[in-house]
Write a protein that holds these residues in place. Structure first.
Motif, mmCIF file in Angstrom:
data_model
loop_
_atom_site.group_PDB
_atom_site.id
_atom_site.type_symbol
_atom_site.label_atom_id
_atom_site.label_comp_id
_atom_site.label_asym_id
_atom_site.label_seq_id
_atom_site.Cartn_x
_atom_site.Cartn_y
_atom_site.Cartn_z
ATOM 1 N N LYS A 4 0.855 -1.183 0.000
ATOM 2 C CA LYS A 4 0.000 0.000 0.000
ATOM 3 C C LYS A 4 0.887 1.228 0.000
ATOM 4 C CE LYS A 4 -3.346 -2.848 0.674
ATOM 5 N NZ LYS A 4 -3.686 -3.639 -0.469
ATOM 6 N N LEU A 5 0.639 2.133 -0.944
ATOM 7 C CA LEU A 5 1.449 3.338 -1.073
ATOM 8 C C LEU A 5 0.669 4.544 -0.582
ATOM 9 C CD1 LEU A 5 2.971 2.692 -4.602
ATOM 10 C CD2 LEU A 5 4.051 2.309 -2.385
ATOM 11 N N ILE A 6 1.377 5.432 0.121
ATOM 12 C CA ILE A 6 0.788 6.666 0.635
ATOM 13 C C ILE A 6 1.438 7.838 -0.094
ATOM 14 C CG2 ILE A 6 0.469 8.106 2.692
ATOM 15 C CD1 ILE A 6 -0.975 5.404 2.795
ATOM 16 N N ASN A 7 0.610 8.741 -0.611
ATOM 17 C CA ASN A 7 1.109 9.931 -1.295
ATOM 18 C C ASN A 7 1.643 10.910 -0.252
ATOM 19 O OD1 ASN A 7 1.469 12.349 -2.669
ATOM 20 N ND2 ASN A 7 -0.341 12.059 -3.942
ATOM 21 N N ILE A 8 2.912 11.308 -0.386
ATOM 22 C CA ILE A 8 3.501 12.259 0.562
ATOM 23 C C ILE A 8 3.750 13.612 -0.092
ATOM 24 C CG2 ILE A 8 4.506 10.486 2.022
ATOM 25 C CD1 ILE A 8 7.241 11.236 0.639
ATOM 26 N N GLY A 9 3.124 13.835 -1.244
ATOM 27 C CA GLY A 9 3.219 15.115 -1.928
ATOM 28 C C GLY A 9 4.022 15.053 -3.211
ATOM 29 N N PHE A 10 3.579 15.819 -4.207
ATOM 30 C CA PHE A 10 4.246 15.949 -5.497
ATOM 31 C C PHE A 10 4.395 14.607 -6.210
ATOM 32 C CE2 PHE A 10 5.899 19.381 -2.774
ATOM 33 C CZ PHE A 10 5.347 20.453 -3.448
ATOM 34 N N GLY A 11 3.444 13.723 -6.008
ATOM 35 C CA GLY A 11 3.472 12.433 -6.670
ATOM 36 C C GLY A 11 4.430 11.426 -6.065
ATOM 37 N N ASN A 12 5.027 11.744 -4.939
ATOM 38 C CA ASN A 12 5.932 10.818 -4.260
ATOM 39 C C ASN A 12 5.136 9.893 -3.355
ATOM 40 O OD1 ASN A 12 8.536 11.927 -5.182
ATOM 41 N ND2 ASN A 12 7.830 13.733 -4.070
ATOM 42 N N MET A 13 5.539 8.633 -3.325
ATOM 43 C CA MET A 13 4.825 7.633 -2.545
ATOM 44 C C MET A 13 5.773 6.911 -1.593
ATOM 45 S SD MET A 13 1.849 7.760 -3.863
ATOM 46 C CE MET A 13 0.759 7.549 -5.219
ATOM 47 N N VAL A 14 5.212 6.458 -0.469
ATOM 48 C CA VAL A 14 5.957 5.686 0.529
ATOM 49 C C VAL A 14 5.127 4.446 0.845
ATOM 50 C CG1 VAL A 14 6.820 5.673 2.901
ATOM 51 C CG2 VAL A 14 7.030 7.730 1.528
ATOM 52 N N ALA A 15 5.792 3.312 1.024
ATOM 53 C CA ALA A 15 5.094 2.087 1.408
ATOM 54 C C ALA A 15 4.538 2.254 2.817
ATOM 55 C CB ALA A 15 6.039 0.898 1.338
ATOM 56 N N ALA A 16 3.232 2.115 2.955
ATOM 57 C CA ALA A 16 2.554 2.361 4.226
ATOM 58 C C ALA A 16 3.037 1.426 5.330
ATOM 59 C CB ALA A 16 1.050 2.231 4.050
ATOM 60 N N ARG A 76 -4.065 10.308 5.463
ATOM 61 C CA ARG A 76 -3.992 9.460 4.268
ATOM 62 C C ARG A 76 -3.662 8.021 4.642
ATOM 63 N NH1 ARG A 76 -0.588 13.634 0.361
ATOM 64 N NH2 ARG A 76 -2.264 15.155 0.198
ATOM 65 N N LEU A 77 -2.794 7.858 5.618
ATOM 66 C CA LEU A 77 -2.424 6.522 6.077
ATOM 67 C C LEU A 77 -3.613 5.832 6.738
ATOM 68 C CD1 LEU A 77 -0.174 4.417 6.539
ATOM 69 C CD2 LEU A 77 0.350 5.595 8.665
ATOM 70 N N ILE A 78 -4.318 6.550 7.598
ATOM 71 C CA ILE A 78 -5.468 5.985 8.310
ATOM 72 C C ILE A 78 -6.596 5.654 7.325
ATOM 73 C CG2 ILE A 78 -7.304 6.526 9.955
ATOM 74 C CD1 ILE A 78 -5.133 8.161 11.484
ATOM 75 N N SER A 79 -6.881 6.558 6.389
ATOM 76 C CA SER A 79 -7.974 6.304 5.444
ATOM 77 C C SER A 79 -7.630 5.148 4.517
ATOM 78 C CB SER A 79 -8.317 7.562 4.651
ATOM 79 O OG SER A 79 -7.221 7.967 3.860
ATOM 80 N N LYS A 80 -6.361 4.975 4.185
ATOM 81 C CA LYS A 80 -5.932 3.847 3.357
ATOM 82 C C LYS A 80 -6.115 2.541 4.113
ATOM 83 C CE LYS A 80 -3.491 3.752 -0.204
ATOM 84 N NZ LYS A 80 -3.834 3.655 -1.607
ATOM 85 N N GLU A 81 -5.777 2.532 5.413
ATOM 86 C CA GLU A 81 -5.945 1.326 6.238
ATOM 87 C C GLU A 81 -7.427 1.004 6.399
ATOM 88 O OE1 GLU A 81 -3.857 2.086 9.860
ATOM 89 O OE2 GLU A 81 -1.917 1.678 8.967
ATOM 90 N N ALA A 82 -8.244 2.022 6.584
ATOM 91 C CA ALA A 82 -9.681 1.797 6.744
ATOM 92 C C ALA A 82 -10.273 1.214 5.469
ATOM 93 C CB ALA A 82 -10.388 3.094 7.109
ATOM 94 N N ALA A 83 -9.837 1.700 4.321
ATOM 95 C CA ALA A 83 -10.325 1.177 3.048
ATOM 96 C C ALA A 83 -9.902 -0.283 2.860
ATOM 97 C CB ALA A 83 -9.814 2.034 1.891
ATOM 98 N N ASN A 84 -8.734 -0.632 3.347
ATOM 99 C CA ASN A 84 -8.238 -1.995 3.209
ATOM 100 C C ASN A 84 -8.965 -2.961 4.135
ATOM 101 O OD1 ASN A 84 -6.406 -1.244 1.279
ATOM 102 N ND2 ASN A 84 -4.785 -0.875 2.773
ATOM 103 N N ASN A 85 -9.501 -2.468 5.248
ATOM 104 C CA ASN A 85 -10.198 -3.321 6.215
ATOM 105 C C ASN A 85 -11.707 -3.331 5.998
ATOM 106 O OD1 ASN A 85 -7.789 -3.979 7.463
ATOM 107 N ND2 ASN A 85 -7.925 -2.267 8.886
ATOM 108 N N ASP A 86 -12.152 -2.756 4.895
ATOM 109 C CA ASP A 86 -13.580 -2.682 4.584
ATOM 110 C C ASP A 86 -14.128 -4.085 4.329
ATOM 111 O OD1 ASP A 86 -16.108 -1.888 3.947
ATOM 112 O OD2 ASP A 86 -15.562 -0.793 2.127
#
Length: 89
Positions: A4-16, A76-86
């Protein structure tokens, strides 16, 4: 295992799943940690020349500087985790 990648700005992503902490760069200890990371060569600057607003610490002890507020990255990290646990998926 999905990455799962999190956008940290300007199109850059970090593995959650690699994020350990998201902190503000304002305190003296964090500024010291940033300088030490710069000297070790483990600093990743993703600010594109903008003001650093968040410091993301990952499990490999790399520091990532972001121009996005820490609260925004955390949201963004929390909403990504919530979407994954849906359960509907």
């Amino acid at each position: 295992m999905d990455i799962k990648l999190i956008n940290i700005g300007f199109g850059n992503m970090v593995a959650a799943n690699r994020i350990v902490a998201i902190v503000s760069p304002e305190s003296a200890p964090i500024k010291r940690i940033i300088q030490e990371s710069r000297e070790r060569g483990t600093l990743i600057d993703a600010t594109y020349g903008r003001r650093t607003r968040a410091v993301i610490i990952v499990d490999s002890l790399h520091l990532i500087l972001s121009a996005v507020q820490p609260e925004t990255v955390a949201h963004r990290l929390i909403s990504k985790e919530a979407a994954n646990n849906d359960p509907e998926e």
